[in-house]
Motif scaffolding. Structure first.
Motif, PDB file in Angstrom:
ATOM      1  N   PRO A  46       9.763  19.079  26.385  1.00 11.66           N
ATOM      2  CA  PRO A  46      11.162  19.092  26.115  1.00 11.66           C
ATOM      3  C   PRO A  46      11.919  18.049  27.079  1.00 11.66           C
ATOM      4  CG  PRO A  46      10.754  21.330  26.521  1.00 11.66           C
ATOM      5  CD  PRO A  46       9.451  20.633  27.113  1.00 11.66           C
ATOM      6  N   THR A  47      12.675  17.207  26.452  1.00 11.27           N
ATOM      7  CA  THR A  47      13.412  15.994  27.126  1.00 11.27           C
ATOM      8  C   THR A  47      14.527  15.655  26.700  1.00 11.27           C
ATOM      9  OG1 THR A  47      11.059  14.910  26.961  1.00 11.27           O
ATOM     10  CG2 THR A  47      12.947  13.414  27.049  1.00 11.27           C
ATOM     11  N   PHE A  48      15.534  15.295  27.491  1.00  9.57           N
ATOM     12  CA  PHE A  48      16.587  14.958  27.173  1.00  9.57           C
ATOM     13  C   PHE A  48      16.834  13.288  27.207  1.00  9.57           C
ATOM     14  CE2 PHE A  48      17.746  19.212  27.942  1.00  9.57           C
ATOM     15  CZ  PHE A  48      18.964  19.444  27.229  1.00  9.57           C
ATOM     16  N   LYS A  49      17.126  12.463  26.365  1.00 14.00           N
ATOM     17  CA  LYS A  49      17.249  11.166  26.098  1.00 14.00           C
ATOM     18  C   LYS A  49      18.652  10.490  26.166  1.00 14.00           C
ATOM     19  CE  LYS A  49      13.180  10.433  23.841  1.00 14.00           C
ATOM     20  NZ  LYS A  49      12.371   9.617  22.929  1.00 14.00           N
ATOM     21  N   LEU A  50      18.868   9.774  26.929  1.00 13.50           N
ATOM     22  CA  LEU A  50      20.523   9.141  27.194  1.00 13.50           C
ATOM     23  C   LEU A  50      19.978   7.646  27.998  1.00 13.50           C
ATOM     24  CD1 LEU A  50      23.455   9.427  26.561  1.00 13.50           C
ATOM     25  CD2 LEU A  50      23.679  10.239  29.036  1.00 13.50           C
ATOM     26  N   ASN A  51      20.135   6.764  27.116  1.00 11.97           N
ATOM     27  CA  ASN A  51      19.857   5.471  27.621  1.00 11.97           C
ATOM     28  C   ASN A  51      18.247   5.314  28.170  1.00 11.97           C
ATOM     29  OD1 ASN A  51      22.558   4.105  27.026  1.00 11.97           O
ATOM     30  ND2 ASN A  51      23.233   5.138  28.930  1.00 11.97           N
ATOM     31  N   GLY A  52      17.485   6.083  27.350  1.00  8.01           N
ATOM     32  CA  GLY A  52      16.091   6.311  27.775  1.00  8.01           C
ATOM     33  C   GLY A  52      16.031   7.447  27.907  1.00  8.01           C
TER      34      GLY A  52
ATOM     35  N   ALA B 253       7.536  20.931  17.855  1.00  3.20           N
ATOM     36  CA  ALA B 253       8.269  20.403  16.972  1.00  3.20           C
ATOM     37  C   ALA B 253       9.608  19.896  17.461  1.00  3.20           C
ATOM     38  CB  ALA B 253       8.389  20.753  15.779  1.00  3.20           C
ATOM     39  N   SER B 254       9.977  20.754  18.519  1.00  2.00           N
ATOM     40  CA  SER B 254      11.414  20.645  18.960  1.00  2.00           C
ATOM     41  C   SER B 254      11.394  21.657  20.309  1.00  2.00           C
ATOM     42  CB  SER B 254      12.540  21.582  18.111  1.00  2.00           C
ATOM     43  OG  SER B 254      12.250  22.905  17.787  1.00  2.00           O
ATOM     44  N   ILE B 255      12.624  21.348  21.098  1.00 10.91           N
ATOM     45  CA  ILE B 255      12.552  22.016  22.309  1.00 10.91           C
ATOM     46  C   ILE B 255      12.519  23.559  21.976  1.00 10.91           C
ATOM     47  CG2 ILE B 255      14.203  22.790  24.191  1.00 10.91           C
ATOM     48  CD1 ILE B 255      14.966  19.923  24.350  1.00 10.91           C
ATOM     49  N   ASP B 256      13.366  24.162  20.857  1.00  4.96           N
ATOM     50  CA  ASP B 256      13.422  25.636  20.718  1.00  4.96           C
ATOM     51  C   ASP B 256      11.998  25.922  20.091  1.00  4.96           C
ATOM     52  OD1 ASP B 256      15.969  25.965  20.827  1.00  4.96           O
ATOM     53  OD2 ASP B 256      16.625  25.250  18.738  1.00  4.96           O
ATOM     54  N   ASP B 257      11.280  25.182  19.578  1.00  4.55           N
ATOM     55  CA  ASP B 257       9.639  25.476  19.303  1.00  4.55           C
ATOM     56  C   ASP B 257       8.990  25.741  20.528  1.00  4.55           C
ATOM     57  OD1 ASP B 257       7.468  25.970  17.712  1.00  4.55           O
ATOM     58  OD2 ASP B 257       7.106  23.786  17.709  1.00  4.55           O
ATOM     59  N   TYR B 258       9.099  24.742  21.413  1.00  2.00           N
ATOM     60  CA  TYR B 258       8.523  24.717  22.613  1.00  2.00           C
ATOM     61  C   TYR B 258       8.646  25.865  23.328  1.00  2.00           C
ATOM     62  CZ  TYR B 258       6.710  23.224  27.429  1.00  2.00           C
ATOM     63  OH  TYR B 258       6.195  23.120  28.502  1.00  2.00           O
TER      64      TYR B 258
END
Length: 127
Positions: free
Chosen positions: A47-53, A7-12
């Protein structure tokens, strides 16, 4: 039956063995510091970081951790010797993480790439 995605990076991260979790928490902190405006998410189950996609992804497999910065591997090939790579993937062992200066250069490169793509899209819309 497939397990549900995190559900989240912490969960992962909470579901990983301690060694992998520690290595990926370090990587997460580096990315967060380099792209403070990026939003954390789970995308493609990672886990993903999004910034302009999508900016970068990271994750763990049975025998390694991985950093997924997209198609920038060839630009950093000389600095990735000793790491297993594929088209948009850098695999590493938790006890042999990516050098912080390499992570910094890759993330900064991706931030600039995404900003250029976003500016190009915006320019096309205003024509």
């Amino acid at each position: 039956m497939m397990k549900p995605p995190a559900a989240s990076i912490d969960d992962y991260l909470s579901k990983l063995p301690a060694e992998q979790r520690a290595a990926l928490e370090t990587l997460r902190g580096q990315i967060r510091a380099l792209a403070p405006g990026a939003e954390e998410a789970i995308s493609y189950g990672l886990p993903t970081f999004k910034l302009n996609g999508n900016l970068v992804h990271f994750g763990a497999a049975a025998k390694h951790c991985a950093f997924y910065p997209g198609a920038v591997i060839t630009q950093f090939a000389d600095r990735l010797k000793g790491f297993e790579t594929a088209k948009g993937t850098i695999r590493f062992q938790p006890d042999a993480p990516l050098p912080p200066e390499l992570v910094e250069d890759i993330v900064r490169h991706r931030v600039a790439q995404n900003a250029a793509i976003a500016a190009e899209r915006k320019a096309r819309k205003t024509r």
